[in-house]
Motif scaffolding. Structure first.
Motif, PDB file in Angstrom:
ATOM      1  N   THR A   1       0.846  -1.260  -0.042  1.00 46.34           N
ATOM      2  CA  THR A   1      -0.073  -0.063   0.073  1.00 46.34           C
ATOM      3  C   THR A   1       0.894   1.236   0.014  1.00 46.34           C
ATOM      4  O   THR A   1       0.667   2.107  -0.621  1.00 46.34           O
ATOM      5  CB  THR A   1      -1.104   0.026   1.096  1.00 46.34           C
ATOM      6  N   LEU A   2       1.889   1.198   0.710  1.00 44.94           N
ATOM      7  CA  LEU A   2       2.888   2.482   0.823  1.00 44.94           C
ATOM      8  C   LEU A   2       3.700   2.529  -0.404  1.00 44.94           C
ATOM      9  O   LEU A   2       3.765   3.838  -0.852  1.00 44.94           O
ATOM     10  CB  LEU A   2       3.825   2.295   2.080  1.00 44.94           C
ATOM     11  N   ARG A   3       3.952   1.486  -1.103  1.00 45.23           N
ATOM     12  CA  ARG A   3       4.641   1.699  -2.346  1.00 45.23           C
ATOM     13  C   ARG A   3       3.976   2.542  -3.330  1.00 45.23           C
ATOM     14  O   ARG A   3       4.357   3.155  -4.404  1.00 45.23           O
ATOM     15  CB  ARG A   3       5.269   0.432  -2.786  1.00 45.23           C
ATOM     16  N   LYS A   4       2.634   2.282  -3.383  1.00 44.83           N
ATOM     17  CA  LYS A   4       1.769   2.884  -4.405  1.00 44.83           C
ATOM     18  C   LYS A   4       1.790   4.528  -4.184  1.00 44.83           C
ATOM     19  O   LYS A   4       1.273   5.230  -5.040  1.00 44.83           O
ATOM     20  CB  LYS A   4       0.261   2.406  -4.313  1.00 44.83           C
ATOM     21  N   LYS A   5       2.026   4.994  -2.813  1.00 45.79           N
ATOM     22  CA  LYS A   5       1.988   6.570  -2.604  1.00 45.79           C
ATOM     23  C   LYS A   5       3.330   7.097  -2.831  1.00 45.79           C
ATOM     24  O   LYS A   5       3.527   8.259  -2.900  1.00 45.79           O
ATOM     25  CB  LYS A   5       1.753   6.493  -1.268  1.00 45.79           C
ATOM     26  N   LEU A   6       4.458   6.231  -3.531  1.00 48.58           N
ATOM     27  CA  LEU A   6       5.715   6.868  -3.680  1.00 48.58           C
ATOM     28  C   LEU A   6       5.703   7.540  -4.951  1.00 48.58           C
ATOM     29  O   LEU A   6       5.101   6.618  -5.928  1.00 48.58           O
ATOM     30  CB  LEU A   6       6.814   5.793  -3.612  1.00 48.58           C
ATOM     31  N   SER A   7       6.184   8.401  -5.099  1.00 49.34           N
ATOM     32  CA  SER A   7       6.478   9.327  -6.346  1.00 49.34           C
ATOM     33  C   SER A   7       7.803   8.906  -6.824  1.00 49.34           C
ATOM     34  O   SER A   7       8.226   9.256  -7.948  1.00 49.34           O
ATOM     35  CB  SER A   7       6.134  10.489  -6.427  1.00 49.34           C
TER      36      SER A   7
ATOM     37  N   ILE B   1       3.020   9.338   3.473  1.00 46.86           N
ATOM     38  CA  ILE B   1       3.126   7.824   4.187  1.00 46.86           C
ATOM     39  C   ILE B   1       2.906   8.129   5.610  1.00 46.86           C
ATOM     40  O   ILE B   1       2.145   7.389   6.217  1.00 46.86           O
ATOM     41  CB  ILE B   1       4.600   7.341   3.907  1.00 46.86           C
ATOM     42  N   THR B   2       3.296   9.255   6.184  1.00 49.06           N
ATOM     43  CA  THR B   2       3.053   9.636   7.472  1.00 49.06           C
ATOM     44  C   THR B   2       1.532   9.905   7.594  1.00 49.06           C
ATOM     45  O   THR B   2       0.804   9.399   8.604  1.00 49.06           O
ATOM     46  CB  THR B   2       3.621  10.738   8.058  1.00 49.06           C
ATOM     47  N   SER B   3       0.980  10.302   6.768  1.00 52.71           N
ATOM     48  CA  SER B   3      -0.636  10.790   6.931  1.00 52.71           C
ATOM     49  C   SER B   3      -1.330   9.314   6.720  1.00 52.71           C
ATOM     50  O   SER B   3      -2.469   9.239   7.203  1.00 52.71           O
ATOM     51  CB  SER B   3      -1.012  11.792   5.797  1.00 52.71           C
ATOM     52  N   VAL B   4      -0.844   8.410   6.371  1.00 51.00           N
ATOM     53  CA  VAL B   4      -1.637   6.924   6.000  1.00 51.00           C
ATOM     54  C   VAL B   4      -1.709   6.606   7.614  1.00 51.00           C
ATOM     55  O   VAL B   4      -3.075   5.922   7.971  1.00 51.00           O
ATOM     56  CB  VAL B   4      -0.766   5.932   5.451  1.00 51.00           C
TER      57      VAL B   4
ATOM     58  N   TYR C   1       1.183  10.654  16.346  1.00 49.18           N
ATOM     59  CA  TYR C   1       2.595  10.859  16.255  1.00 49.18           C
ATOM     60  C   TYR C   1       3.553  10.170  15.533  1.00 49.18           C
ATOM     61  O   TYR C   1       4.529   9.761  15.827  1.00 49.18           O
ATOM     62  CB  TYR C   1       3.107  10.714  17.882  1.00 49.18           C
ATOM     63  N   ALA C   2       2.838   9.398  14.429  1.00 49.36           N
ATOM     64  CA  ALA C   2       3.703   8.781  13.455  1.00 49.36           C
ATOM     65  C   ALA C   2       4.739   9.377  12.917  1.00 49.36           C
ATOM     66  O   ALA C   2       4.516  10.604  12.657  1.00 49.36           O
ATOM     67  CB  ALA C   2       2.736   7.991  12.484  1.00 49.36           C
ATOM     68  N   ASN C   3       5.871   8.809  12.672  1.00 47.21           N
ATOM     69  CA  ASN C   3       7.140   9.306  12.152  1.00 47.21           C
ATOM     70  C   ASN C   3       7.791   8.636  11.154  1.00 47.21           C
ATOM     71  O   ASN C   3       8.160   7.317  11.472  1.00 47.21           O
ATOM     72  CB  ASN C   3       8.111  10.079  13.213  1.00 47.21           C
ATOM     73  N   VAL C   4       7.935   8.963   9.883  1.00 50.98           N
ATOM     74  CA  VAL C   4       8.502   8.411   8.969  1.00 50.98           C
ATOM     75  C   VAL C   4      10.196   8.971   8.859  1.00 50.98           C
ATOM     76  O   VAL C   4      10.133  10.303   8.509  1.00 50.98           O
ATOM     77  CB  VAL C   4       7.987   8.398   7.646  1.00 50.98           C
TER      78      VAL C   4
ATOM     79  N   PHE D   1      10.286  14.114   0.304  1.00 50.40           N
ATOM     80  CA  PHE D   1       9.665  14.738   1.498  1.00 50.40           C
ATOM     81  C   PHE D   1       8.231  14.890   1.285  1.00 50.40           C
ATOM     82  O   PHE D   1       7.408  14.615   2.279  1.00 50.40           O
ATOM     83  CB  PHE D   1      10.071  16.236   1.948  1.00 50.40           C
ATOM     84  N   ALA D   2       7.746  14.898   0.152  1.00 48.99           N
ATOM     85  CA  ALA D   2       6.442  14.904  -0.197  1.00 48.99           C
ATOM     86  C   ALA D   2       5.935  13.483   0.146  1.00 48.99           C
ATOM     87  O   ALA D   2       4.666  13.060   0.810  1.00 48.99           O
ATOM     88  CB  ALA D   2       5.895  15.226  -1.461  1.00 48.99           C
ATOM     89  N   ASP D   3       6.632  12.534  -0.313  1.00 42.75           N
ATOM     90  CA  ASP D   3       6.236  11.069   0.043  1.00 42.75           C
ATOM     91  C   ASP D   3       6.226  10.645   1.320  1.00 42.75           C
ATOM     92  O   ASP D   3       5.350   9.920   1.819  1.00 42.75           O
ATOM     93  CB  ASP D   3       7.306   9.962  -0.877  1.00 42.75           C
TER      94      ASP D   3
END
Length: 484
Positions: free
Chosen positions: A242-248, A267-270, A278-281, A261-263
Motif C-alpha cells: 500500500t505504501l509503495r503505491k504512494k511513492l512518487s 506515508i505519515t498521513s496514512v 505521532y507517527a514518524n517516517v 519529503f512529499a512522499d
C-alpha cells in the motif's frame, strides 16, 4: 573574611549592573572587624528617545528595543540594543546604516538620565551584480531565478527592486541548496558569500562559490520499522504494498528531495489517519559513491494509538458553537484522523463567516489523548444596499436590499429586497429568501423564497404573491440534492 572572599563579594555586587562604583571599607572595633560594602548607584532611565530615522518607523524601532524607562542605566544593554536597531535597518535594506546612542542628563534631577538612540540610515544599497562560480550543471540565469535577491536595473532607485536585504540573501543560500538537492546533487556545497561595496557606497556586488559535486540517482527504496498495521480483529489496514503505491520517487531517476519529503508526508498521513497522531517516517540514506546512487530506507515509527479528547471552539463572538461543530468531520472520542481534521478546517472556512480558521491539537489529560482547538476570527457576513434611478417608463425607481448570511449566528441565510417605482407603469416588488442548511439539526436543508408584487398598467393593476419551498439532502459530503 579572606582576601579572595572579599574579591568575590565585590565581583558579585558589581556584576548586578546596578552600581557605578563598589568598594569595601573596614572598621576595627573591640568586638571585631566590621566590613562595609559601599556602593554608588547608577542613574535611572527617565526617557528613551530616537533621532535621525526617516524611512524606518518608530513603532518598528521600539519593537526591537528592550530598554525601558524607569530602569537602571545599563551600558551593555544600550550597546546591544543599538546593534538590534542596526540589524532592523539592514533587514529593511539599509545595509550601511549606523546606530549609536548617547546618555543625557534628565530635567528630573541628577539621579535620572535620558537615553537617545541616533539612527543614520544612509542610502539603500542596490545589488549591481550576482556572480556564481563553479556552477557547470545549472545556469547562472536559472540560479538567479530561484532566489529572492534580484539585480537592480535602471528604474531600481524608483521601484526599489534590487535592494539588498541581508536576511533574504541568507535565505537564498538555502534556496540554492534546495534547487541542487532536487536535481540530484546531494553533496553540493555553497561557500560563504563575498560582498563588495562600490566606492560610492551605492552598489553591492555578490559572489557565491558553488561546489556541485556528483549527480546521484535513486537506488533501492525500502521500508523498515512498524510498517504493517492491523486492527483489533487482525484485519490488515496498511502493508508495504500500500505504501509503495504512494511513492512518487522511482529507482533510477535523479534524486529529488522535494518529492521525497512529499512522499514521507503522504506515508505519515496514512498512519495518522488510522489514529497514530505521532507517527514518524525517517528517511535513512546510504550513499553509493561508486555507482552514484542514493539508497533509501524509510523507517516507520507509528507510536501509540491516539484518541480525540475535548474539542474547543474559540474566537466566535457571534456564531454559535453548533454552527461550527456540525462542520467538523470528527467528534470527541474518535480516533485521531489528520485528513478529517484538515477537511473540518476546510468546511468551516467555506462557510464564509470567518477571516481565518486554525485547527490545532495539543496533548490532553492522558498520553493517548489529544485535545482539538478550533480558533476562528469572524468577519462581517451582512450586506445592505440602496439605490435610486430614473426611467422614461417608470419615472423614479428606488431599490433596497439587506441580507445576512449568518442570521443571528445560527448559520441561516436571510435576505430581503424591495423595489419601488412611480409613474403610469409603476410597480412595487418585495422578496424574502430564507435558507436553513441543517433543518432541526438534521442533514436535511430547508428554505423558501416568498414574493409580493404589485404592477400598474394603463387600464388595470396586477397583484401577485407566492412562496416556493425547497428541501435538500447531501448524497456525498460535498454534493447536495435539492428539490422544491
Amino acid at each position: 573574611m579572606t582576601r579572595e572572599a572579599s574579591r568575590a563579594l565585590l565581583q558579585n555586587v558589581w556584576e548586578t549592573g546596578f552600581f557605578r562604583d563598589v568598594r569595601i571599607e573596614t572598621e576595627v572595633k573591640s568586638e571585631g572587624v566590621y566590613l562595609y560594602v559601599v556602593v554608588q548607584e547608577k542613574p535611572s532611565v527617565k526617557e528613551v528617545r530616537y533621532e535621525g530615522y526617516k524611512e524606518l518607523s518608530k513603532e518598528d524601532i521600539k519593537g526591537v528595543v528592550d530598554v525601558k524607562p524607569f530602569t537602571i542605566l545599563n551600558l551593555k544593554a544600550l550597546k546591544r540594543n543599538a546593534t538590534k536597531i542596526r540589524n532592523l535597518a539592514v533587514e529593511k535594506g539599509y545595509f550601511l546604516a549606523d546606530v549609536d546612542f548617547k546618555v543625557e542628563p534628565s530635567k528630573s534631577g541628577n539621579d535620572w538620565v535620558d537615553v537617545v538612540f541616533v539612527v543614520k540610515e544612509n542610502d539603500k544599497v542596490m545589488v549591481r551584480q550576482i556572480t556564481f562560480i563553479g556552477n557547470s550543471n545549472i545556469t547562472s540565469e536559472e540560479l538567479k531565478n530561484s532566489i529572492q535577491t534580484r539585480e537592480g536595473g535602471v528604474l531600481s532607485w524608483f521601484t526599489q527592486s534590487g535592494t539588498y536585504n541581508e536576511e533574504y540573501f541568507q535565505t537564498d543560500i538555502y534556496r540554492l541548496q534546495a534547487l541542487y538537492y532536487d536535481r540530484g546533487f546531494v553533496s553540493v556545497s555553497i561557500g560563504k558569500p563575498r560582498a563588495n561595496i562600490s566606492s560610492d557606497r551605492r552598489y553591492i556586488y555578490l559572489t557565491l562559490e558553488i561546489e556541485e559535486g556528483e549527480r546521484y540517482r535513486i537506488g533501492d527504496v525500502g521500508f523498515s520499522g512498524d510498517v504493517e498495521l492491523r486492527d483489533e480483529d487482525s484485519k490488515l489496514l496498511v502493508e508495504e504494498k500500500t505504501l509503495r503505491k504512494k511513492l512518487s520517487v522511482v529507482a533510477g531517476e535523479y534524486f529529488n528531495r522535494t518529492k521525497l519529503f512529499a512522499d514521507i508526508q503522504g506515508i505519515t498521513s496514512v498512519y495518522q489517519d488510522q489514529g497514530y497522531a505521532y507517527a514518524n517516517v525517517t528517511p535513512n540514506s546510504r550513499i553509493d559513491k561508486e555507482n552514484k546512487l542514493v539508497h533509501l530506507d524509510l523507517n516507520v515509527d507509528r507510536g501509540s494509538l491516539v484518541y480525540l479528547g475535548r474539542i474547543e471552539v474559540l474566537g466566535n463572538t457571534r456564531t454559535r458553537d453548533k454552527v461550527i461543530r456540525r462542520e467538523m468531520r470528527v467528534v470527541e472520542g474518535d480516533k485521531y484522523n489528520a485528513s478529517k481534521l484538515t477537511a473540518s478546517r476546510a468546511r468551516i472556512f467555506q462557510l464564509g463567516y470567518f477571516e481565518n480558521v486554525n485547527v490545532t491539537t495539543e496533548r490532553g489529560n492522558a498520553e493517548d489523548v489529544v485535545d482539538v482547538k478550533v480558533e476562528v476570527s469572524e468577519k462581517s457576513t451582512g450586506t445592505f444596499q440602496i439605490g435610486a434611478g430614473f426611467s422614461s417608463v417608470e419615472n423614479f425607481i428606488a431599490t433596497a436590499q439587506i441580507s445576512q448570511n449568518n442570521f443571528l449566528g445560527r448559520g441561516q441565510l436571510l435576505s430581503v429586497s424591495a423595489q419601488l417605482s412611480f409613474g403610469e407603469f409603476g410597480r412595487q416588488l418585495a422578496y424574502l429568501q430564507f435558507q436553513e442548511p441543517y433543518f432541526y439539526d438534521t442533514l436535511w436543508s430547508f428554505g423558501f423564497n416568498a414574493y409580493i408584487t404589485q404592477r400598474y398598467y394603463r387600464d388595470f393593476q396586477r397583484n401577485a404573491k407566492g412562496v416556493s419551498p425547497s428541501f435538500g439532502y447531501p448524497i456525498t459530503p460535498d454534493l447536495r440534492l435539492n428539490g422544491g
